[in-house]
Design a protein around this motif. Structure first.
Motif, PDB file in Angstrom:
ATOM      1  N   ARG A  10      42.149  88.852 -47.892  1.00  0.00           N
ATOM      2  CA  ARG A  10      41.052  88.967 -46.926  1.00  0.00           C
ATOM      3  C   ARG A  10      40.996  90.345 -46.268  1.00  0.00           C
ATOM      4  NH1 ARG A  10      41.565  85.235 -42.439  1.00  0.00           N
ATOM      5  NH2 ARG A  10      39.522  86.082 -41.874  1.00  0.00           N
ATOM      6  N   ARG A  48      40.382  96.767 -45.919  1.00  0.00           N
ATOM      7  CA  ARG A  48      39.939  97.055 -44.556  1.00  0.00           C
ATOM      8  C   ARG A  48      41.072  97.725 -43.765  1.00  0.00           C
ATOM      9  NH1 ARG A  48      35.896  94.421 -42.040  1.00  0.00           N
ATOM     10  NH2 ARG A  48      35.019  94.553 -44.146  1.00  0.00           N
ATOM     11  N   ASP A 182      43.071  89.880 -37.222  1.00  0.00           N
ATOM     12  CA  ASP A 182      41.750  89.276 -37.066  1.00  0.00           C
ATOM     13  C   ASP A 182      40.764  90.300 -36.504  1.00  0.00           C
ATOM     14  OD1 ASP A 182      39.913  86.875 -36.906  1.00  0.00           O
ATOM     15  OD2 ASP A 182      39.958  87.447 -34.788  1.00  0.00           O
ATOM     16  N   GLY A 183      41.214  91.078 -35.545  1.00  0.00           N
ATOM     17  CA  GLY A 183      40.355  92.100 -34.978  1.00  0.00           C
ATOM     18  C   GLY A 183      39.950  93.146 -36.003  1.00  0.00           C
ATOM     19  N   ARG A 185      39.734  92.677 -39.253  1.00  0.00           N
ATOM     20  CA  ARG A 185      38.799  92.051 -40.199  1.00  0.00           C
ATOM     21  C   ARG A 185      37.394  91.948 -39.620  1.00  0.00           C
ATOM     22  NH1 ARG A 185      43.592  88.303 -41.593  1.00  0.00           N
ATOM     23  NH2 ARG A 185      44.082  88.846 -43.775  1.00  0.00           N
ATOM     24  N   ARG A 186      37.282  91.870 -38.303  1.00  0.00           N
ATOM     25  CA  ARG A 186      35.978  91.755 -37.654  1.00  0.00           C
ATOM     26  C   ARG A 186      35.329  93.119 -37.385  1.00  0.00           C
ATOM     27  NH1 ARG A 186      34.963  86.687 -35.432  1.00  0.00           N
ATOM     28  NH2 ARG A 186      36.683  85.206 -35.661  1.00  0.00           N
ATOM     29  N   SER A 187      36.049  94.190 -37.657  1.00  0.00           N
ATOM     30  CA  SER A 187      35.559  95.534 -37.354  1.00  0.00           C
ATOM     31  C   SER A 187      34.933  96.169 -38.589  1.00  0.00           C
ATOM     32  CB  SER A 187      36.710  96.408 -36.853  1.00  0.00           C
ATOM     33  OG  SER A 187      37.315  95.834 -35.707  1.00  0.00           O
ATOM     34  N   SER A 188      33.916  96.994 -38.379  1.00  0.00           N
ATOM     35  CA  SER A 188      33.241  97.627 -39.508  1.00  0.00           C
ATOM     36  C   SER A 188      34.104  98.745 -40.088  1.00  0.00           C
ATOM     37  CB  SER A 188      31.895  98.209 -39.065  1.00  0.00           C
ATOM     38  OG  SER A 188      32.090  99.417 -38.353  1.00  0.00           O
TER      39      SER A 188
END
Length: 244
Positions: A10, A48, A182-183, A185-188
Motif C-alpha cells: 500500500r 509513496r 497512514d498520514g 498514505r493520505r498525503s499527495s
C-alpha cells in the motif's frame, strides 16, 4: 548474497538491512545495495514512502571495519536518503552505532523501541564522526552532540528522543508507526516532495557546503596511526594503547 531485503505494501516500500552476521555494518555491499534500492524507489510512482528497517538486534553497527565502504559512497548514500523526493522513515528496534547514526539521522522520521541504544564510538577507535556530522549536527541538540561525540558513551532511546536524534520513543514501535504511515498514505506525492524539501533544507545545505571537506577528513583519520591502533584493538578485543 543480498543484504537489503525489499517488500511493498500500500505505497510503503520496506527496505530491511539484512546482514545480521556483522550486525548490519556498513559494508561496501550494503551501501551499494541500499543506494540502488533507494534509486529504484525514487523512480517508482507506486512508492509513496520508504520504511528503513532491519533484521537482528542491531539496526546498524557503523562501518564494517573488515570491508569498509568508500567514504564518498557512504556520503552519497546519506545524501540519497535526504534528497529522496519521498519520506524515509526509520524503524529501529536494536542498537545503532557510529556510521549507523548518520544513516538514522538522514531519515525524515525515526521511531525507536525500548531495546535500542546509541553511541558515537568513533572517538574510542582513533576516529571522529566526520561525514555523519552532515545529517547528525543539524538534527541533534548541540550540547548533547558535544558530550556524546567526545565521550563515546552509550545512551538510551529516551535520551535519543530528548536530543532530537529520533522522533518518537515507543514501547510498541509498530503501533507508533501506524498513524505515521497512514498520514503518508493520505498525503499527495507532490505535497510530500515539496514539504520534505522544506524540512531538509538545512541538512541539504550542510551536504552541499561540507561534504568534500569532511570526506577528505574521514579518509585521513582512517589512515592515521591512532586509527590503526584503535581498529586493531577493537578486532582483538582489547583496550587501545591510549586508554589510561
Amino acid at each position: 548474497m543480498t543484504v537489503v531485503r525489499a517488500a511493498h505494501e500500500r505505497g510503503i516500500t520496506t527496505l530491511a538491512l539484512d546482514s545480521p552476521a556483522n550486525r548490519n555494518a556498513l559494508s561496501k555491499a550494503l551501501v551499494a545495495e541500499l543506494s540502488a534500492e533507494l534509486a529504484r524507489c525514487a523512480g517508482d510512482p507506486e512508492v509513496r514512502a520508504v520504511l528503513l528497517s532491519h533484521t537482528g538486534g542491531t539496526f546498524c553497527a557503523g562501518a564494517d571495519l573488515k570491508a569498509p565502504p568508500d567514504p564518498e559512497a557512504f556520503v552519497a548514500l546519506m545524501r540519497a536518503v535526504v534528497g529522496l523526493p519521498k519520506p524515509v522513515v526509520a524503524r529501529v528496534t536494536g542498537h545503532v552505532r557510529a556510521g549507523g547514526l548518520g544513516l538514522l539521522a538522514a531519515c525524515d522520521i525515526a521511531v525507536a523501541g525500548p531495546d535500542s541504544s546509541y553511541a558515537f564510538t568513533e572517538v574510542r577507535l582513533g576516529l571522529a564522526p566526520a561525514v555523519i556530522s552532515l545529517p547528525v549536527l543539524p538534527r541533534m541538540d548541540p550540547r548533547a552532540a558535544s558530550r556524546y561525540y567526545l565521550t563515546g558513551e552509550r545512551f538510551d532511546v529516551a535520551e535519543a528522543a530528548r536530543t532530537g536524534l529520533i522522533t518518537v520513543a515507543a514501547d510498541d514501535v509498530d503501533a507508533a508507526l501506524e498513524p505515521v504511515l497512514d498520514g503518508l498514505r493520505r498525503s499527495s506525492p507532490g505535497g510530500l516532495a515539496a514539504s520534505k524539501a522544506l524540512v531538509t533544507a538545512t541538512v541539504t545545505e550542510a551536504f552541499d557546503r561540507w561534504s568534500k571537506e569532511l570526506t577528505a577528513r574521514s579518509a585521513s583519520l582512517f589512515a592515521s596511526a591512532e586509527a590503526r591502533e584503535g581498529v586493531t584493538a577493537f578486532l582483538e578485543r582489547r583496550d587501545p594503547a591510549w586508554v589510561l
